[in-house]
Structure formats: C-alpha cells, structure tokens
Design an enzyme around this catalytic site. Structure first.
Site, PDB file in Angstrom:
ATOM      1  N   GLU A 182      32.653  41.288  46.189  1.00 26.26           N
ATOM      2  CA  GLU A 182      32.180  40.336  45.176  1.00 26.26           C
ATOM      3  C   GLU A 182      32.165  40.975  43.789  1.00 26.26           C
ATOM      4  OE1 GLU A 182      29.509  37.230  47.754  1.00 26.26           O
ATOM      5  OE2 GLU A 182      28.444  38.941  46.913  1.00 26.26           O
ATOM      6  N   GLU A 374      33.141  35.679  54.014  1.00 23.10           N
ATOM      7  CA  GLU A 374      31.694  35.468  54.127  1.00 23.10           C
ATOM      8  C   GLU A 374      31.418  33.978  54.030  1.00 23.10           C
ATOM      9  OE1 GLU A 374      28.967  37.547  51.551  1.00 23.10           O
ATOM     10  OE2 GLU A 374      30.181  39.374  51.552  1.00 23.10           O
TER      11      GLU A 374
END
Length: 476
Positions: A182, A374
């Site tokens: 991320e 995710e």
C-alpha cells in the site's frame, strides 16, 4: 454460479503481514522495527502519522506486534489450516529487521533466512504459492534513528541489498513478489508506512514526496534485480485501492474526487508507466516540493512492474469541502459518509460494486494483470453457547465481493487471484486491536494481549473451503 468464470490458474488464498502475525519481535536475531514501537491506545495514531516522535519503547505501554498471534512459532499448524481450506496462494511479508536487524548490514542474519525458508517450504509442501511483500509497514528502527528513514537516499542501497538477499535466498521457493505494501499510504500514515516523522519547521510535503521518490527508485531497482536473479520472478506494485465518488454532481465535487484518486494513483502511475505523470508537476509546485532527482533516476524508473496488486475494502467519497459534518475517516484516508451504502462496525463502507469499478479503472489505466491481494471485513466475532462463531456477515461480505470480481473478469480484465485479508485473525494495522477480526479462523486473544492463542474455525472457514473447492462456482 453453475459455471465458473474464474480462469484456470486463478489463485485463491489469504494474507497476513509479519508485524501483525509473527510476534517473536526480539527472537532469532531480529532487530527493532517501526511496527514494534507503535503502541495500542490513544497515542497510536499520532505516532503512525509522524506527529509524535517515538524511537524507544515505553514501559507503561502495550505493543501488539511483540507477540501478535505467534505465527513465528505456530506457522506449521497455521499453514495446515490454510491447506485445509484449499489455499493455492498465501500472501505474507518478510520482516526486514529479521533479515537485517539494523538495516545497514551487508549480509543477512542466517537465523532469519532459515526461518523464512522453513515457512516457504511448508507452503510448498501443500502446493501453496507464497506471494511475498518485501516491505509491509515495517522499517528497521536503526535506519529511522541513524538516517531518517526514506528521507535519506542511502535507503535505496539498504533496501536493494535486502531485496537481493531475499531473491537469492528464496529462489525456487518464491516467484511472486511485491515491493512496498500500500505504497500510497506513505502520504497518509508516514511513520507506520515508511518510518517518517516530522520536525515542527519542516515542509512535510517535501519530506513525503522526496521519500516517495526514493521508494520508487528502490522499487524499480528491486524489480530489475528480481528479473536478473530469475527471469521467472514476477514483481508487482501494491495500492491501497478504492476509488473516490464525488459527493454530488457539482463539478467542484467531481474534480475533488479526481484529485483524490490521482493522489493515490501517483505511485502506481510511476511503477507501471516508468515516468512521473504530467499532473505531478502541478502538485509539486503547489505544495512547494522540489525533488532531488539524480542522473540515471529516470532510466531506472523504466524497470516497471509485471502486475498491479491492490487492496480493496471500501469505496470513498470526496467533496470540494472535506470538512463538512459528514466527514469521517475510512482506514487511513478521509472520506465523507455515503448514504447509499452500508458500513462496517468500524465505519468502513461496504460497496462490492466499488470493487468492480476499481478493477475496471485500474485495467483501463494500466493494461496490466490485476491481483486482488487484500479484501475482507473487520468485525466483532463472538463465540456462541456451543463455542462456535457464526459469522454470516463475513460470508455475505466475501460472497458479494467475489461476485463483483467475477463481473470484472467478465468485463475482460485479467485477474490473477483473490486473497482475503487476515485469513487467520491478527492484529489490526489501523487500530492495534484483536477485536477487529477478519479471519476465517478465530484466535483466542483480546486487545490487551490476554488469551490462549487457540485457533477455532469459524463458519466462514467451511464456506471459503467450498468456494475454493468449486473454483468459485458455489458461493452460497
């Protein structure tokens, strides 16, 4: 679905991160990391965003990463649970400070290498492909204290030394790699993401974007090295995904949503295209950012990734006035509360169609294979009178998002796999809680570290097992 639209070779599995699962924070020669100094409680957020400098542990605080769920010692039985569900992929991360305790050594810690070799061999025993993140919200604290972390260009050499050690030590065991988890969260939670803190008189934007440049060069170099070590290695970037809707059709709100999307996609634009996007120059100018770019950097950035991976939990909503009363925080990023979708116990929007929109936007923009690495629902789970967890709410969430991903595949998008977040309950990265549970397997531990650590299969465990067995044909 009577027929599956998921392609042959599509990977099903779950994900963890070292600092949220392993524990054993000072065992096996591991050094202290940024994750290890972020406590549970009210000081967690100020430290995560770099507002409060924290270089040492405090005696009166609880640090969830220190013990986590003890995956370090229980990895064999935990991987067996994954195999029982039928995983074909397990996403995890390597703790940088377990291999390089200080971060600036030239050779890795043999105990760290041996540990991860054992983990990956255990995966291979069950025909589970590891998908490994090199830097997942943990930087060796020595690099933070001694060099200022990613504000310092020397970090590029430290990271690439670490990355090369991983590619060589785990060659033949790991072929799917991610560089930074991320990566766009550097702008939102800079200490927990990248080990950055800020002095009172600093231009914070200058520090963040210069650090981002160093990470982008490091990522490109790591990608180049991975391909040199083994041409079969596949390296991806990783985005905290979820697009912004405009709060209203008002043109100023539509523009605000586009600006928010660009803020997040800036990193991936560089990692996929190999150049800085045109819009970045105005952002830098207006934020007073002047990047130090040395000769050769532009050529290095052309070592682009093989695929685009992303997390997706929720969509977001933006307006020209982000300070209106409806403002709330969704994960690490601000969002207005949309009245058109449901929300989780933690206020995250539940928006399966947003996943399809995000996938289409990413593929339209990049034309690279996508990998959803995710996806999950953080929720309170309670044992019933029979000692079982009937988590139909989690099943509903995953079902709807798998269906949305199937629609994206039907739209013509190449998707490599579906990975649920926190397949076994772990420490929440955002809050440090255990009570914010994502897993198909319950872990007996509370927010303050109490519990037996016993693993209990939830109802969703058996549901996900059937989904994988039928390759997505049976979702009920």
């Amino acid at each position: 679905m009577s027929e599956t639209i998921f392609p042959q070779g599509f990977l099903w599995g779950g994900a963890m991160a070292a600092n949220q699962a392993e524990g054993a924070y000072s065992e096996g020669g591991k050094g202290l990391s940024t994750a290890d100094v972020i406590p549970y409680g009210e000081k967690r957020y100020p430290i995560k965003i770099g507002r409060e400098k924290r270089f040492q542990l405090q005696r009166d605080e609880y640090y969830p990463s220190h013990d986590a769920i003890d995956f370090y010692h229980q990895y064999k039985s935990d991987i067996a649970l994954m195999a029982e569900m039928g995983f074909s992929v397990f996403r995890t991360s390597i703790a940088w400070s377990r291999l390089f305790p200080r971060g600036d050594e030239t050779t890795p810690n043999p105990e760290g290498i041996a540990y991860y070799q054992a983990v990956f061999n255990e995966c291979k025993k069950y025909h589970i492909e590891p998908l490994v993140t090199l830097c997942h919200f943990d930087v060796p604290m020595h690099l933070v204290i001694e060099y200022g972390s990613w504000r310092e260009r020397k970090m590029i050499d430290f990271f690439t030394t670490y990355a090369k050690a991983c590619f060589e030590a785990f060659d033949g065991l790991v072929k799917y790699w991610l560089t930074f988890n991320e990566i766009n969260l550097l702008l939102h939670t800079p200490f927990s993401s990248s080990g950055l803190w800020f002095e009172a008189d600093e231009n914070i934007e200058q520090v963040k974007y210069q650090a981002a440049h160093h990470q982008l060069i490091a990522s490109a170099l790591a990608t180049k090295i991975a391909h040199e070590v083994n041409a079969k290695n596949q390296v991806g970037c990783m985005l905290a995904g979820g697009g912004y809707y405009p709060w209203s059709p008002k043109p100023a709100d539509v523009w605000a949503a586009m600006e928010k999307d660009r803020e997040n996609l800036f990193f991936i634009d560089v990692q996929v295209r190999g150049i800085y996007p045109a819009y970045a120059q105005r952002i830098f100018r207006e934020k007073g950012v002047s990047l130090e770019i040395v000769e050769g950097d532009e050529q290095l950035l052309k070592n682009t990734v093989d695929f685009v991976s992303f997390s997706y939990y929720a969509s977001r909503c933006a307006a020209s006035d982000m300070e209106r009363d409806e403002n709330q925080s969704v994960n690490a990023e601000k969002s207005l509360t949309s009245p058109y979708i449901q929300h989780s116990d933690w206020g995250w929007g539940i928006d399966p169609l947003g996943l399809r929109l995000t996938a289409n936007m990413l593929y339209d923009r990049y034309q690279k294979p996508l990998f959803l690495v995710e996806n999950g629902l953080g929720a309170y789970d309670k044992l019933d009178e029979n000692g079982e967890i009937i988590d139909d709410y989690r099943i509903d969430y995953h079902r709807a998002h798998i269906q949305a991903l199937a629609e994206a595949i039907a739209d013509g998008i190449p998707v490599m796999g579906y990975i649920s977040w926190g397949c076994i309950d772990l420490v929440s990265a955002s809050t440090g809680e255990m009570s914010k549970r994502y897993g198909f397997v319950y872990v007996d531990k509370d927010d303050h570290g109490n519990g037996s650590l016993a693993r209990i299969r939830k109802k969703s465990f058996w549901w996900y097992q059937k989904v994988i067995q039928t390759h997505g044909r049976e979702l009920e």
